[in-house]
Design a protein around this motif. Structure first.
Motif, short mmCIF file in Angstrom:
data_model
loop_
_atom_site.label_atom_id
_atom_site.label_comp_id
_atom_site.label_asym_id
_atom_site.label_seq_id
_atom_site.Cartn_x
_atom_site.Cartn_y
_atom_site.Cartn_z
N ILE A 2 39.46 33.81 36.88
CA ILE A 2 40.70 34.95 36.66
C ILE A 2 41.11 34.99 35.15
O ILE A 2 41.22 33.85 34.51
CB ILE A 2 41.83 34.72 37.43
CG1 ILE A 2 41.71 34.42 39.00
CG2 ILE A 2 42.97 35.59 37.20
CD1 ILE A 2 41.25 36.05 39.67
N SER A 56 37.56 38.53 37.28
CA SER A 56 38.81 39.65 37.32
C SER A 56 39.54 39.41 36.51
O SER A 56 40.00 38.16 35.96
CB SER A 56 39.40 39.41 38.71
OG SER A 56 38.49 39.64 39.94
N ALA A 89 47.38 36.21 33.98
CA ALA A 89 46.34 35.63 34.86
C ALA A 89 46.88 34.99 36.02
O ALA A 89 46.29 35.21 37.25
CB ALA A 89 45.63 34.33 33.98
N LEU A 111 46.25 36.11 39.89
CA LEU A 111 45.60 34.93 40.95
C LEU A 111 46.49 35.03 42.30
O LEU A 111 45.76 35.07 43.24
CB LEU A 111 45.63 33.64 40.36
CG LEU A 111 45.32 32.41 41.11
CD1 LEU A 111 43.69 32.60 41.63
CD2 LEU A 111 45.56 31.14 40.54
N GLU A 136 45.96 39.38 43.45
CA GLU A 136 44.93 40.14 43.61
C GLU A 136 44.74 41.28 44.68
O GLU A 136 44.14 42.30 44.70
CB GLU A 136 43.53 39.40 43.15
CG GLU A 136 42.43 40.49 42.94
CD GLU A 136 41.17 39.55 42.36
OE1 GLU A 136 40.22 40.31 42.50
OE2 GLU A 136 41.33 38.40 42.03
#
Length: 233
Positions: free
Chosen positions: A9, A54, A108, A112, A115
């Protein structure tokens, strides 16, 4: 998932000159320049890794366009986080003071945890940004037009000044017409946007102006649930 079954991520805090990058789960921080050469080199680097990525970012008035376009072109899932969501997430985590590094980390962490509930930015992102910029400029010109018309009603100005105001109004009107035509052409020749406009105009009280305003100011319409749309408004 890649053959190594790894998932990374990435959160990005983007400014005019640089991009702060935070990687999870490694909790590593990196900074790259915000220019085509540095971005291209970084994207090539992560593509060489046997990892699924991602990426999430917070819109920053256009500075994110280069990296967003590059990620989308290379089919790397990219998510956009609304600044309000990130702000409240930071408060919930007890983080009040923010640096670019901390912001990248927060982005981030938010991705996480969320998502599965988020929609990736589609390949029409560039088109959407173009419409957003046109919409913003349209509003600026309308504000200037309103200000000039208010000045024209005042008796304190001389004949010369009023003539100048009239000329400015004429110029602004031409600029408004040009922008409105550009917006109309983009929507007309985009099948998704044209269909969205047609659907919006079926609602009572929604005409061309309101429909186009909704398309410009809420490009996410059509990909959101009723609750998500309400929160965005």
């Amino acid at each position: 998932m890649s053959k190594n079954n790894k998932k990374v991520i990435i959160g990005m805090d983007i400014s005019k000159d640089k991009i702060d990058i935070w990687y999870l789960p490694s909790n590593q921080h990196e900074v790259i320049e915000n220019n085509p050469r540095a971005i291209g080199s970084w994207v090539r680097m992560i593509q060489k890794q046997q990892v699924d990525y991602s990426v999430a970012l917070e819109p920053t008035g256009g500075w994110e366009k280069m990296i967003a376009r590059k990620l989308i072109e290379n089919n790397i899932p990219l998510f956009k986080i609304h600044p309000n969501y990130l702000y409240h997430y930071g408060i919930s985590e007890g983080i009040l003071a923010k640096t670019d590094k901390i912001s990248a980390k927060l982005i981030a962490e938010y991705l996480l945890k969320n998502e599965s509930k988020m929609l990736p930015i589609s390949d029409n992102y560039t088109q959407s940004k173009r419409l957003t910029e046109l919409s913003s400029r349209l509003k600026q010109l309308k504000e200037m037009m309103h200000a000039e018309r208010c000045r024209l009603q005042q008796e304190i100005f001389s004949k010369e000044v009023k003539q100048s105001i009239k000329q400015t109004i004429k110029l602004l009107k031409n600029q408004l017409d040009t922008l409105e035509k550009s917006i109309h052409e983009i929507i007309k020749h985009d099948e998704t946007l044209a269909q969205r406009e047609k659907l919006l105009k079926t609602y009572k009280g929604v005409g061309k102006v309101v429909a186009q305003t909704l398309i410009l100011d809420m490009p996410e319409l059509g990909s959101l649930s009723r609750a998500q749309a309400g929160r965005l408004i």
